[in-house]
Each structure stands twice: as structure tokens, then as C-alpha cells.
Design an enzyme around this catalytic site. Sequence first.
Site, PDB file in Angstrom:
ATOM      1  N   LYS A 106       0.864  -1.187   0.000  1.00 41.32           N
ATOM      2  CA  LYS A 106       0.000   0.000   0.000  1.00 41.32           C
ATOM      3  C   LYS A 106       0.893   1.227   0.000  1.00 41.32           C
ATOM      4  O   LYS A 106       2.036   1.165   0.475  1.00 41.32           O
ATOM      5  CB  LYS A 106      -0.881   0.028   1.251  1.00 41.32           C
ATOM      6  CG  LYS A 106      -2.128   0.856   1.102  1.00 41.32           C
ATOM      7  CD  LYS A 106      -3.172   0.059   0.354  1.00 41.32           C
ATOM      8  CE  LYS A 106      -4.528   0.655   0.360  1.00 41.32           C
ATOM      9  NZ  LYS A 106      -5.529  -0.379   0.037  1.00 41.32           N
ATOM     10  N   GLY A 218     -20.131   6.472   3.194  1.00 39.38           N
ATOM     11  CA  GLY A 218     -19.108   6.794   2.199  1.00 39.38           C
ATOM     12  C   GLY A 218     -19.743   6.852   0.830  1.00 39.38           C
ATOM     13  O   GLY A 218     -20.480   5.937   0.444  1.00 39.38           O
ATOM     14  N   GLY A 220     -17.819   7.732  -2.066  1.00 45.41           N
ATOM     15  CA  GLY A 220     -16.740   7.815  -3.058  1.00 45.41           C
ATOM     16  C   GLY A 220     -17.022   6.801  -4.147  1.00 45.41           C
ATOM     17  O   GLY A 220     -18.162   6.346  -4.307  1.00 45.41           O
ATOM     18  N   ASN A 221     -15.982   6.395  -4.877  1.00 50.33           N
ATOM     19  CA  ASN A 221     -16.180   5.471  -5.990  1.00 50.33           C
ATOM     20  C   ASN A 221     -16.930   4.208  -5.565  1.00 50.33           C
ATOM     21  O   ASN A 221     -17.894   3.804  -6.203  1.00 50.33           O
ATOM     22  CB  ASN A 221     -14.818   5.110  -6.605  1.00 50.33           C
ATOM     23  CG  ASN A 221     -14.953   4.071  -7.698  1.00 50.33           C
ATOM     24  OD1 ASN A 221     -15.866   4.136  -8.510  1.00 50.33           O
ATOM     25  ND2 ASN A 221     -14.077   3.092  -7.695  1.00 50.33           N
ATOM     26  N   GLY A 223     -18.672   3.478  -2.562  1.00 47.07           N
ATOM     27  CA  GLY A 223     -19.974   3.699  -1.938  1.00 47.07           C
ATOM     28  C   GLY A 223     -21.034   4.080  -2.961  1.00 47.07           C
ATOM     29  O   GLY A 223     -22.138   3.516  -2.975  1.00 47.07           O
TER      30      GLY A 223
HETATM   31  N1  GLU Z   1      -7.151   0.050  -3.284  1.00 46.23           N
HETATM   32  C1  GLU Z   1      -7.879  -1.139  -3.593  1.00 46.23           C
HETATM   33  C2  GLU Z   1      -7.899  -2.068  -2.393  1.00 46.23           C
HETATM   34  O1  GLU Z   1      -7.757  -1.636  -1.276  1.00 46.23           O
HETATM   35  C3  GLU Z   1      -7.415  -1.792  -4.885  1.00 46.23           C
HETATM   36  C4  GLU Z   1      -5.995  -2.267  -4.899  1.00 46.23           C
HETATM   37  C5  GLU Z   1      -5.532  -2.757  -6.254  1.00 46.23           C
HETATM   38  O2  GLU Z   1      -6.305  -2.869  -7.171  1.00 46.23           O
HETATM   39  O3  GLU Z   1      -4.320  -3.020  -6.342  1.00 46.23           O
HETATM   40  O4  GLU Z   1      -8.131  -3.234  -2.512  1.00 46.23           O
END
Ligand code: GLU
Length: 416
Positions: A106, A218, A220-221, A223
Amino acid sequence: MSKALSPLDVALEQLNIVAEKMDLDPNIHEVLKHPKRSLIVSVPIRRDNGEVNVFMGCRVQHNDARGPFKGGIRYHPNVTVDEVTALAMWMTWKCAVVDIPYGGAKGGVACNPKELSKKEIEGITRRFTTMLLEIIGPYRDVPAPDVYTDGQTMAWIMGTYSQYKGYRVPEVVTGKPIDVGGSEGRVEATALGVVFCIREATKQLKMPLKGASVAIQGFGNVGWNAANILHNLGCKIVAVSDSQGGIYDPHGIIPSKVYEYKEKSGSVVNFKGAQSITNNELLEIPCDILVPAALENQILKNNADRIKAKIVAEAANGPTTPEADKVLFEKKVFLIPDILANSGGVASSYFEWVQNLTREHWVTKETNKKLEVKMVKAFRDVYAISKKERVDMRNAALMLGVGRVAEAIRILGLWP
Ligand code: GLU
């Protein structure tokens, strides 16, 4: 009052609980507690007014026993290395649960995109990318969108990385716009995956999905798309919220109307005809299905017993603490944990990466069908473990995810 648990406390506690339940090799447990690599950088940009500001950025790579590191990058004022480490750990389990050949990572930049211009956000993104050049790559670590980042952000990452390489490398990042190598359905995929899980849960509970009342924290995308898809399936969306607050209408709102309103006003708050509520009140609204789709640490020991939903589907990462998990389990709430519920996002990212590597482009019908197959399989695998081991869905998902990663580590061995 006891100190609130940080997301990393929660992630480590979850790992401890499950390590004990599955009798995990203590040496492998020790490895899994720590990220393989954490890179912290200072990202300087020139603001539109000429001033230079410096933002903390980091990328945490938790484990890559099952494949290249994978996970989103978030831009949020509260980003810390500890939070990103927890999120990286959850990515490791998530990729294993949905059975795609990735490890977990992350990234984040501690900034407030709402106070930055598009040009400034582009500046942060490109500079941050140059600072990650050594540790990302199609076979190393593949970023994606997360909180307050989107397809445009990913296009800047891909563009910057490609400039340095000297050729176009779409497969370095996923969640790109379709025109620069994105996959059909990626934008809606996380929400669609959540909905597939909810559908499977209602089947197990013998409860009709059509007509079910839903509250979503939420907008966002994830929600917003979850609200829209569930509404189109005949659910009644009784409450939604964003960082400013929420709205409640027991007769149901039309998500696309709220979306239009938010586009103009900047928030769902004060949407005509609905009652104003807080984000905390939203969690306790009478409804059949509750979808936390915002940030970590929402369902806690002190509010879990007031949750009225029969199903809680964690579209967000880490919204529930282990103490709250226990309360929900005792109340017989059917919890669909984050590492299962929202794994459709990264599963769709995997489809994008495969298409990029093979220079193919699949149609929406194909990507959505593949997503459904993956999600239904993951849900049934987790559900079967929960029945066999008599544990909640969180522990079942962790047993599956941690178990698969542990097995890869065991086979690979420790070298040198
Ligand atoms: N940010 C998204 C998650 O938390 C997608 C991560 C990704 O596609 O690599 O799962």
C-alpha cells in the site's frame, strides 16, 4: 477511556487471533508480522502560489511470497506509515483470498487533495512516482487507486514511469482510464464485487435481496457505485453519507440523484427531502444491509451492539475492530469482511494487468463474468471454512488468506 486501536494494532491482533486458531508455525507468524520493505519519502512540490510544500509519502510492501506486491495509493491528510502498513498487510491476505498471484502493498501521501489544485496533485503524483521508481514495476510492485486517487492519478504514474523507461509501460499500474490501457469495468469492480458477496450472503440467510433496505457509509467510488448497483437490483437505499455527514430517508433515495446533487454542492448533506444524520448515526440506522465504504475504525466495541443490520459488507478496509467483531458475531450479524467483500477491486486490477501484459482488451461482459466467478468462489471458500471451523467470516477469510500465504512461504523456504 482506553486508547483507540490503530489500524496496525487491529491488523496485528487479527493475525494473532487467526494464528492461534489455525496453529500457524510461529516462525512464519513472525515473518508475517513485519512488512518486507517500507520506503518513506518527502515529496516536495511548488504550490500554485509559488511556495514549496513538502508532504510525507510512503510505500509499504508487506509480503510477495505469492507474486508481485499489489495495492493502492491513497491521498489523505491522516495517512501514516502505520496505517499504510496495516493496509499493506490486508492486501496480502486479500489477494490470497481471491486467489490472484500477488502479494500485498500500500502507499500513501499525507496531503489533503481537497485543498490542492489539479496541477498540484499532478505534481505530487509525478514526484512521488519518481521516488518509487526503484521499487515499483510490472513484476515488482503494481500500484492502483485508493482513497482520493483515481484513473487520472494512475495515468500520471504510468506516464511518469514510462518516461523514465523510455517506452510505454501500462502494466506498471492498474485502475487506468480505458484509453491508456484500463480494463472495462474496473471503476465499478470493487462495488460489483461487494454486491456479489451481498447476494451470496442473502442466499445463505434465505433473505430476499430485492426490497432489502441498505445504508452506505461513504459516497466515493465504491460507496456510490454500490448504492447505484443495489438500487438497480431493487434494494431500497435508505441512508448514504460522505466525510461531511449523511442523509436518511426511510422511503429510499435515488442514488443517481444524490450523485448529481453531490457533483454540484460538493456533499450529499442537505439533499432535498432527506433527514440529516451523522456518520455515526448512519451505522445504527434500522436497515437490512450496512455497507461501511469509507475509512478504518468505524464499528467499535462501543457502537457494535447498536447495529441493526443483518448483513454488514465491508467495502472499506479495516472498518471493524476485533472487539466489535465479537459483538457482531454474538448478535448473529452476517459480516462479510473487507479482505473478501472488497477484493473485487484488486481482482479486476489483476484482469487489467493480464490484459496489459498480453496486449489484449476484453469486453465488459467478459470482465464482469470473470469477476463474478472469482467473487462467488472466494465467498463460498470462506463460507465453507466458517461452517467447518465454527468461526465468523472474518476469521474464516483470514484463515484462508493467511494459510495460503504461509504455505507459499513454507514451500519457498528462507534464503539465505
Ligand atoms: N485500493 C484497492 C484495495 O484496497 C485496490 C488495490 C488494487 O487494485 O491493487 O483493494
